[in-house]
Design a protein around this motif. Sequence first.
Motif, PDB file in Angstrom:
ATOM      1  N   ALA A 152       0.801  -1.221   0.000  1.00 44.73           N
ATOM      2  CA  ALA A 152       0.000   0.000   0.000  1.00 44.73           C
ATOM      3  C   ALA A 152       0.838   1.278   0.000  1.00 44.73           C
ATOM      4  O   ALA A 152       0.296   2.371   0.040  1.00 44.73           O
ATOM      5  CB  ALA A 152      -0.956   0.005   1.191  1.00 44.73           C
ATOM      6  N   PHE A 153       2.163   1.143  -0.041  1.00 44.79           N
ATOM      7  CA  PHE A 153       3.004   2.342  -0.063  1.00 44.79           C
ATOM      8  C   PHE A 153       4.219   2.136  -0.964  1.00 44.79           C
ATOM      9  O   PHE A 153       5.368   2.147  -0.504  1.00 44.79           O
ATOM     10  CB  PHE A 153       3.442   2.701   1.367  1.00 44.79           C
ATOM     11  N   PRO A 154       3.967   1.955  -2.282  1.00 45.48           N
ATOM     12  CA  PRO A 154       5.083   1.751  -3.218  1.00 45.48           C
ATOM     13  C   PRO A 154       5.997   2.981  -3.233  1.00 45.48           C
ATOM     14  O   PRO A 154       5.524   4.114  -3.154  1.00 45.48           O
ATOM     15  CB  PRO A 154       4.385   1.565  -4.575  1.00 45.48           C
ATOM     16  N   THR A 155       7.283   2.744  -3.334  1.00 44.56           N
ATOM     17  CA  THR A 155       8.250   3.847  -3.368  1.00 44.56           C
ATOM     18  C   THR A 155       8.329   4.458  -4.771  1.00 44.56           C
ATOM     19  O   THR A 155       7.951   3.813  -5.755  1.00 44.56           O
ATOM     20  CB  THR A 155       9.656   3.332  -3.005  1.00 44.56           C
ATOM     21  N   PRO A 156       8.823   5.683  -4.870  1.00 44.51           N
ATOM     22  CA  PRO A 156       9.049   6.286  -6.191  1.00 44.51           C
ATOM     23  C   PRO A 156       9.898   5.365  -7.080  1.00 44.51           C
ATOM     24  O   PRO A 156       9.662   5.265  -8.281  1.00 44.51           O
ATOM     25  CB  PRO A 156       9.798   7.584  -5.854  1.00 44.51           C
ATOM     26  N   ASN A 157      10.865   4.679  -6.471  1.00 47.00           N
ATOM     27  CA  ASN A 157      11.692   3.745  -7.228  1.00 47.00           C
ATOM     28  C   ASN A 157      10.900   2.590  -7.809  1.00 47.00           C
ATOM     29  O   ASN A 157      11.082   2.211  -8.972  1.00 47.00           O
ATOM     30  CB  ASN A 157      12.778   3.159  -6.309  1.00 47.00           C
ATOM     31  N   GLU A 158      10.035   2.011  -6.985  1.00 50.03           N
ATOM     32  CA  GLU A 158       9.191   0.914  -7.477  1.00 50.03           C
ATOM     33  C   GLU A 158       8.299   1.388  -8.629  1.00 50.03           C
ATOM     34  O   GLU A 158       8.165   0.707  -9.649  1.00 50.03           O
ATOM     35  CB  GLU A 158       8.334   0.349  -6.331  1.00 50.03           C
ATOM     36  N   LEU A 159       7.696   2.571  -8.460  1.00 49.21           N
ATOM     37  CA  LEU A 159       6.827   3.097  -9.519  1.00 49.21           C
ATOM     38  C   LEU A 159       7.624   3.371 -10.786  1.00 49.21           C
ATOM     39  O   LEU A 159       7.193   3.022 -11.897  1.00 49.21           O
ATOM     40  CB  LEU A 159       6.118   4.364  -9.034  1.00 49.21           C
ATOM     41  N   ALA A 160       8.816   3.958 -10.610  1.00 49.93           N
ATOM     42  CA  ALA A 160       9.649   4.286 -11.772  1.00 49.93           C
ATOM     43  C   ALA A 160      10.035   3.026 -12.548  1.00 49.93           C
ATOM     44  O   ALA A 160      10.194   3.055 -13.768  1.00 49.93           O
ATOM     45  CB  ALA A 160      10.898   5.052 -11.325  1.00 49.93           C
ATOM     46  N   GLY A 161      10.154   1.900 -11.840  1.00 48.56           N
ATOM     47  CA  GLY A 161      10.508   0.638 -12.485  1.00 48.56           C
ATOM     48  C   GLY A 161       9.470   0.145 -13.469  1.00 48.56           C
ATOM     49  O   GLY A 161       9.749  -0.703 -14.312  1.00 48.56           O
ATOM     50  N   LYS A 162       8.259   0.677 -13.361  1.00 45.17           N
ATOM     51  CA  LYS A 162       7.168   0.255 -14.269  1.00 45.17           C
ATOM     52  C   LYS A 162       6.750   1.353 -15.222  1.00 45.17           C
ATOM     53  O   LYS A 162       5.857   1.154 -16.046  1.00 45.17           O
ATOM     54  CB  LYS A 162       5.925  -0.128 -13.429  1.00 45.17           C
ATOM     55  N   MET A 163       7.323   2.556 -15.043  1.00 43.05           N
ATOM     56  CA  MET A 163       6.849   3.689 -15.836  1.00 43.05           C
ATOM     57  C   MET A 163       7.965   4.282 -16.689  1.00 43.05           C
ATOM     58  O   MET A 163       9.124   3.908 -16.557  1.00 43.05           O
ATOM     59  CB  MET A 163       6.251   4.753 -14.898  1.00 43.05           C
ATOM     60  N   SER A 164       7.606   5.214 -17.552  1.00 42.50           N
ATOM     61  CA  SER A 164       8.615   5.807 -18.435  1.00 42.50           C
ATOM     62  C   SER A 164       9.202   7.084 -17.824  1.00 42.50           C
ATOM     63  O   SER A 164       9.699   7.936 -18.546  1.00 42.50           O
ATOM     64  CB  SER A 164       8.003   6.082 -19.808  1.00 42.50           C
ATOM     65  N   CYS A 165       9.109   7.232 -16.501  1.00 43.14           N
ATOM     66  CA  CYS A 165       9.752   8.365 -15.851  1.00 43.14           C
ATOM     67  C   CYS A 165      10.662   7.843 -14.731  1.00 43.14           C
ATOM     68  O   CYS A 165      10.478   6.725 -14.262  1.00 43.14           O
ATOM     69  CB  CYS A 165       8.731   9.365 -15.312  1.00 43.14           C
ATOM     70  N   ASP A 166      11.625   8.659 -14.318  1.00 42.90           N
ATOM     71  CA  ASP A 166      12.546   8.171 -13.287  1.00 42.90           C
ATOM     72  C   ASP A 166      12.006   8.452 -11.883  1.00 42.90           C
ATOM     73  O   ASP A 166      10.947   9.062 -11.721  1.00 42.90           O
ATOM     74  CB  ASP A 166      13.962   8.751 -13.482  1.00 42.90           C
TER      75      ASP A 166
END
Lengths: 118, 118, 118, 118
Positions: free
Chosen positions: B45-59
């Motif tokens: 329930a609290f993904p980190t910016p790093n985890e999100l960036a790993g799936k998205m086209s932004c850092d």
Amino acid sequence: MIEMMTDGALAIPKLLLDSYAEIGLDEAQCMMILQIFKYIKEGNAFPTPNELAGKMSCDASQCSNHLRELVQRGFLDIVQEKDGSVYSESYSLEPLWNRLMSVHMLSRTQHQKIEQED
Amino acid sequence: MIEMMTDGALAIPKLLLDSYAEIGLDEAQCMMILQIFKYIKEGNAFPTPNELAGKMSCDASQCSNHLRELVQRGFLDIVQEKDGSVYSESYSLEPLWNRLMSVHMLSRTQHQKIEQED
Amino acid sequence: MIEMMTDGALAIPKLLLDSYAEIGLDEAQCMMILQIFKYIKEGNAFPTPNELAGKMSCDASQCSNHLRELVQRGFLDIVQEKDGSVYSESYSLEPLWNRLMSVHMLSRTQHQKIEQED
Amino acid sequence: MIEMMTDGALAIPKLLLDSYAEIGLDEAQCMMILQIFKYIKEGNAFPTPNELAGKMSCDASQCSNHLRELVQRGFLDIVQEKDGSVYSESYSLEPLWNRLMSVHMLSRTQHQKIEQED
């Protein structure tokens, strides 16, 4: 509220959310694909740029450009069918799913290799 | 392949796809919300910016900015809980769903009004 | 109502609805599997006969019998794990999915054979 | 496998699994409703007893009986439409969803009452 219960959810492939960036799509392109996927599921297999623009934060001409690019880069197909003298067109996301599946298979194979080497 | 059958799909609210633009979100913000929704469903329930960036086209730093903006504009809440001496944080999409629901209700009311006037 | 929008739907494998009868399950057994599937997805991987009975039209002792039969016939596994000195048990539907997948593959192969012979 | 990814899942209302027994349906009746729900979603809103029997552990005449009973007990509607000189019939699960919703609302109200009294 009943409509929300029986028709409020769309089942989307998790693999799309996991790997769209990996196959070179950005967020706007992925959202357009989700919109097309939803239209197809609801029985409209060839939404117009206008229809798409009505749900997105870009206008119809930008939607047209996005669609053209998705076709040119091989993520989206336009399928033409002839029924008697009537031609109809529809979008197919088959090429996209194939790419996602390839990426998925490849990463599984590499994963297994690493596990075997350990 | 079995995983694809039993855990390959995510049921997402159609209303999000239909109305994110109407409530002032763009495609990148909507995709970030879908990613957070998926993480929450899967128990993180609290993904980190790093985890999100790993799936998205932004850092990760762009993800941080997006997250901050979603919180500031009142689409995303950070909920803090204390269990004994342990603090934990989680994202809540409740404010977003409330806005989508309001827009949905409003458009239904207007629709009914028009039908009554006809 | 927001809960209905964001958590009101369960994505289930169509193949289960299509082929449970073919692999020798009746409606009561298939419903029990759907209930177990839902419990697992919601984080409770070992629902008790009492919990299941609370959602079904049979009582706890009948649920126990159904569970035992599903295990004996090889549709359901009980997985035991040891974490330190703590044992935990959970249900696995893996054997069921394997059977459904076999049936699916077989019917596709036969289909292709017939098409080639035509 | 791609079909399993893009069309392998059916999003069903959790409330049906939670409360079918409470509104007086047994497992066979609930499974029949799930089958009809799936047919409707796939564009066939009036599956025949034969089609249903092909997916279930009962034969066509038993399916007919089940269907008749669901209609008589007010869970299922048959809607007739006339388009020019062509009549068509379709099933509606509206009465069922209404009942489930009533049960859901009632239990929420009672829940809130108990919480207020505490």
